[in-house]
Design a protein around this motif. Structure first.
Motif, short mmCIF file in Angstrom:
data_model
loop_
_atom_site.label_atom_id
_atom_site.label_comp_id
_atom_site.label_asym_id
_atom_site.label_seq_id
_atom_site.Cartn_x
_atom_site.Cartn_y
_atom_site.Cartn_z
N ASN A 145 -1.16 0.25 6.27
CA ASN A 145 -1.79 -0.36 7.46
C ASN A 145 -3.13 -1.13 6.98
O ASN A 145 -3.39 -2.32 7.20
N LEU A 146 -4.02 -0.30 6.46
CA LEU A 146 -5.37 -0.74 6.14
C LEU A 146 -5.37 -2.06 5.04
O LEU A 146 -6.14 -2.96 4.99
N ALA A 147 -4.29 -1.68 4.18
CA ALA A 147 -4.30 -2.66 3.09
C ALA A 147 -3.86 -3.85 3.56
O ALA A 147 -3.99 -5.00 2.94
N THR A 148 -2.84 -3.90 4.73
CA THR A 148 -2.42 -5.16 5.32
C THR A 148 -3.25 -5.81 6.24
O THR A 148 -3.12 -6.86 6.72
N VAL A 199 4.06 -7.18 5.10
CA VAL A 199 4.77 -5.63 5.19
C VAL A 199 4.60 -5.54 6.84
O VAL A 199 3.45 -5.55 7.30
N GLY A 200 5.57 -5.88 7.33
CA GLY A 200 5.76 -5.59 8.93
C GLY A 200 5.57 -4.00 8.97
O GLY A 200 5.75 -3.15 8.46
N GLU A 201 5.15 -3.77 10.33
CA GLU A 201 5.33 -2.22 11.08
C GLU A 201 6.46 -1.65 10.74
O GLU A 201 6.01 -0.39 10.47
N ARG A 242 -4.66 -4.17 8.97
CA ARG A 242 -4.48 -3.49 10.26
C ARG A 242 -5.24 -2.36 10.57
O ARG A 242 -4.79 -1.22 9.77
N VAL A 243 -6.16 -2.59 11.27
CA VAL A 243 -7.04 -1.34 11.58
C VAL A 243 -6.57 -0.46 12.70
O VAL A 243 -6.09 -1.08 13.87
N LYS A 281 -5.74 -10.28 1.71
CA LYS A 281 -5.27 -9.17 2.57
C LYS A 281 -3.69 -8.83 1.92
O LYS A 281 -3.20 -7.93 1.69
N GLY A 282 -3.06 -10.10 1.80
CA GLY A 282 -1.74 -10.03 1.09
C GLY A 282 -1.71 -9.38 -0.33
O GLY A 282 -0.91 -8.65 -0.63
N GLU A 283 -2.64 -9.93 -1.00
CA GLU A 283 -2.80 -9.30 -2.49
C GLU A 283 -3.11 -7.93 -2.30
O GLU A 283 -2.53 -7.22 -3.13
N SER A 284 -3.98 -7.63 -1.45
CA SER A 284 -4.28 -6.02 -1.44
C SER A 284 -3.02 -5.23 -1.11
O SER A 284 -2.85 -4.19 -1.86
N ALA A 285 -2.47 -5.59 -0.02
CA ALA A 285 -1.20 -4.80 0.41
C ALA A 285 -0.31 -4.86 -1.07
O ALA A 285 0.46 -3.83 -1.50
N ALA A 286 -0.08 -6.01 -1.58
CA ALA A 286 0.98 -6.05 -2.53
C ALA A 286 0.37 -5.46 -3.84
O ALA A 286 1.36 -4.71 -4.28
N SER A 287 -0.94 -5.25 -4.10
CA SER A 287 -1.20 -4.24 -5.24
C SER A 287 -0.99 -2.94 -4.98
O SER A 287 -0.69 -2.22 -5.76
N LEU A 288 -1.23 -2.53 -3.93
CA LEU A 288 -1.18 -1.09 -3.38
C LEU A 288 0.54 -0.68 -3.67
O LEU A 288 0.57 0.31 -4.06
N LEU A 289 1.38 -1.47 -2.96
CA LEU A 289 2.71 -1.12 -3.01
C LEU A 289 3.39 -1.36 -4.35
O LEU A 289 3.92 -0.28 -5.17
#
Length: 96
Positions: free
Chosen positions: A66-69, A46-48, A71-72, A3-11
């Motif tokens: 949110n999905l990348a982190t 990545v907080g809300e 959170r659905v 999850k963290g890598e996914s959000a990180a990569s997206l950002l």
């Protein structure tokens, strides 16, 4: 990908695609460059509160971040709880 890598990569990808440097993006977002760097490396969640600022800055729906982190959206969870058979259909249609 975690999850963290996914959000990180997206950002990181959003920032690079739009041609922003880490320092300029951090300045415009109102965060320290080190804070944005840690989010992009998956070392800081990545907080809300940050999600909406990032969404506005990168011009993407907050739900994408949110999905990348992981959170659905609550309405999606409710739909899937009411129709669990759709999980198999989604996996069949979009799964690996």
């Amino acid at each position: 990908m975690a999850k963290g890598e996914s959000a990180a990569s997206l950002l990181r990808e959003l920032r690079r695609r739009q041609g922003h440097t880490l320092r300029s993006a951090a300045s415009e977002l109102g965060v320290a460059p080190s804070q944005l760097s840690r989010m992009e490396r998956g070392e800081r969640p990545v907080g809300e509160a940050a999600t909406q600022r990032l969404s506005d800055y990168y011009r993407v729906p907050a739900e994408v971040i949110n999905l990348a982190t992981g959170r659905v959206p609550a309405d999606i969870v409710a739909i899937l709880l009411a129709h669990p058979e759709e999980l198999a259909n989604l996996r069949k249609k979009f799964g690996p």
